[in-house]
Design a protein around this motif. Sequence first.
Motif, PDB file in Angstrom:
ATOM      1  N   SER A  17       0.829  -1.210   0.000  1.00  8.05           N
ATOM      2  CA  SER A  17       0.000   0.000   0.000  1.00  8.05           C
ATOM      3  C   SER A  17       0.858   1.253   0.000  1.00  8.05           C
ATOM      4  O   SER A  17       0.580   2.212  -0.724  1.00  8.05           O
ATOM      5  N   ILE A  18       1.907   1.237   0.802  1.00  2.95           N
ATOM      6  CA  ILE A  18       2.806   2.392   0.881  1.00  2.95           C
ATOM      7  C   ILE A  18       3.486   2.627  -0.465  1.00  2.95           C
ATOM      8  O   ILE A  18       3.504   3.752  -0.972  1.00  2.95           O
ATOM      9  N   VAL A  19       4.010   1.576  -1.059  1.00  6.47           N
ATOM     10  CA  VAL A  19       4.679   1.695  -2.351  1.00  6.47           C
ATOM     11  C   VAL A  19       3.704   2.197  -3.413  1.00  6.47           C
ATOM     12  O   VAL A  19       4.022   3.112  -4.186  1.00  6.47           O
ATOM     13  N   GLN A  23       3.954   5.628  -5.599  1.00  4.46           N
ATOM     14  CA  GLN A  23       4.010   5.550  -7.054  1.00  4.46           C
ATOM     15  C   GLN A  23       2.873   6.341  -7.683  1.00  4.46           C
ATOM     16  O   GLN A  23       3.072   7.031  -8.686  1.00  4.46           O
ATOM     17  N   THR A  24       1.697   6.247  -7.110  1.00  3.80           N
ATOM     18  CA  THR A  24       0.537   6.947  -7.654  1.00  3.80           C
ATOM     19  C   THR A  24       0.678   8.459  -7.505  1.00  3.80           C
ATOM     20  O   THR A  24       0.384   9.207  -8.441  1.00  3.80           O
ATOM     21  N   CYS A  25       1.129   8.901  -6.344  1.00  2.00           N
ATOM     22  CA  CYS A  25       1.221  10.344  -6.091  1.00  2.00           C
ATOM     23  C   CYS A  25       2.446  11.002  -6.705  1.00  2.00           C
ATOM     24  O   CYS A  25       2.361  12.119  -7.194  1.00  2.00           O
ATOM     25  N   PHE A  26       3.579  10.305  -6.638  1.00  2.00           N
ATOM     26  CA  PHE A  26       4.833  10.941  -7.042  1.00  2.00           C
ATOM     27  C   PHE A  26       5.465  10.334  -8.286  1.00  2.00           C
ATOM     28  O   PHE A  26       6.458  10.842  -8.787  1.00  2.00           O
ATOM     29  N   PRO A  30       9.235   4.899  -3.146  1.00  2.00           N
ATOM     30  CA  PRO A  30       9.658   5.621  -1.939  1.00  2.00           C
ATOM     31  C   PRO A  30      11.071   5.193  -1.535  1.00  2.00           C
ATOM     32  O   PRO A  30      11.494   4.072  -1.809  1.00  2.00           O
ATOM     33  N   THR A  31      11.782   6.090  -0.889  1.00  2.31           N
ATOM     34  CA  THR A  31      13.104   5.760  -0.370  1.00  2.31           C
ATOM     35  C   THR A  31      12.941   4.878   0.872  1.00  2.31           C
ATOM     36  O   THR A  31      11.843   4.757   1.431  1.00  2.31           O
ATOM     37  N   TYR A  32      14.043   4.300   1.312  1.00  3.69           N
ATOM     38  CA  TYR A  32      14.014   3.472   2.521  1.00  3.69           C
ATOM     39  C   TYR A  32      13.484   4.277   3.708  1.00  3.69           C
ATOM     40  O   TYR A  32      12.640   3.798   4.468  1.00  3.69           O
ATOM     41  N   ALA A  53      -1.421  12.793   3.639  1.00  2.00           N
ATOM     42  CA  ALA A  53      -0.112  13.442   3.727  1.00  2.00           C
ATOM     43  C   ALA A  53       0.549  13.555   2.351  1.00  2.00           C
ATOM     44  O   ALA A  53       1.103  14.611   2.007  1.00  2.00           O
ATOM     45  N   LEU A  54       0.487  12.487   1.563  1.00  2.00           N
ATOM     46  CA  LEU A  54       1.101  12.519   0.237  1.00  2.00           C
ATOM     47  C   LEU A  54       0.394  13.507  -0.685  1.00  2.00           C
ATOM     48  O   LEU A  54       1.045  14.228  -1.443  1.00  2.00           O
ATOM     49  N   LEU A  55      -0.926  13.542  -0.627  1.00  2.00           N
ATOM     50  CA  LEU A  55      -1.675  14.464  -1.487  1.00  2.00           C
ATOM     51  C   LEU A  55      -1.435  15.928  -1.116  1.00  2.00           C
ATOM     52  O   LEU A  55      -1.591  16.815  -1.957  1.00  2.00           O
TER      53      LEU A  55
END
Length: 64
Positions: A17-19, A23-26, A30-32, A53-55
């Motif tokens: 989900s995090i990945v 990928q969808t937003c940026f 994501p980095t480590y 937060a990402l949006l």
Amino acid sequence: HLAERVKLEADGDSGKSIVLAFQTCFGRMPTYDEVREASKLVDEHGIDSLCWALLNATEFMYIN
């Protein structure tokens, strides 16, 4: 809608989900450090909070 999409595509796997959210937003992985911090946020507040937060991140505003 982003959180719902990410949850559905990741089949409940918080790491995926995090990945997917990054990928969808940026448009990138994501980095480590981002995964580590995002995992803490997701564990405490859920994937919805990470998506918000990402949006609201400056990086999102400049690429979209």
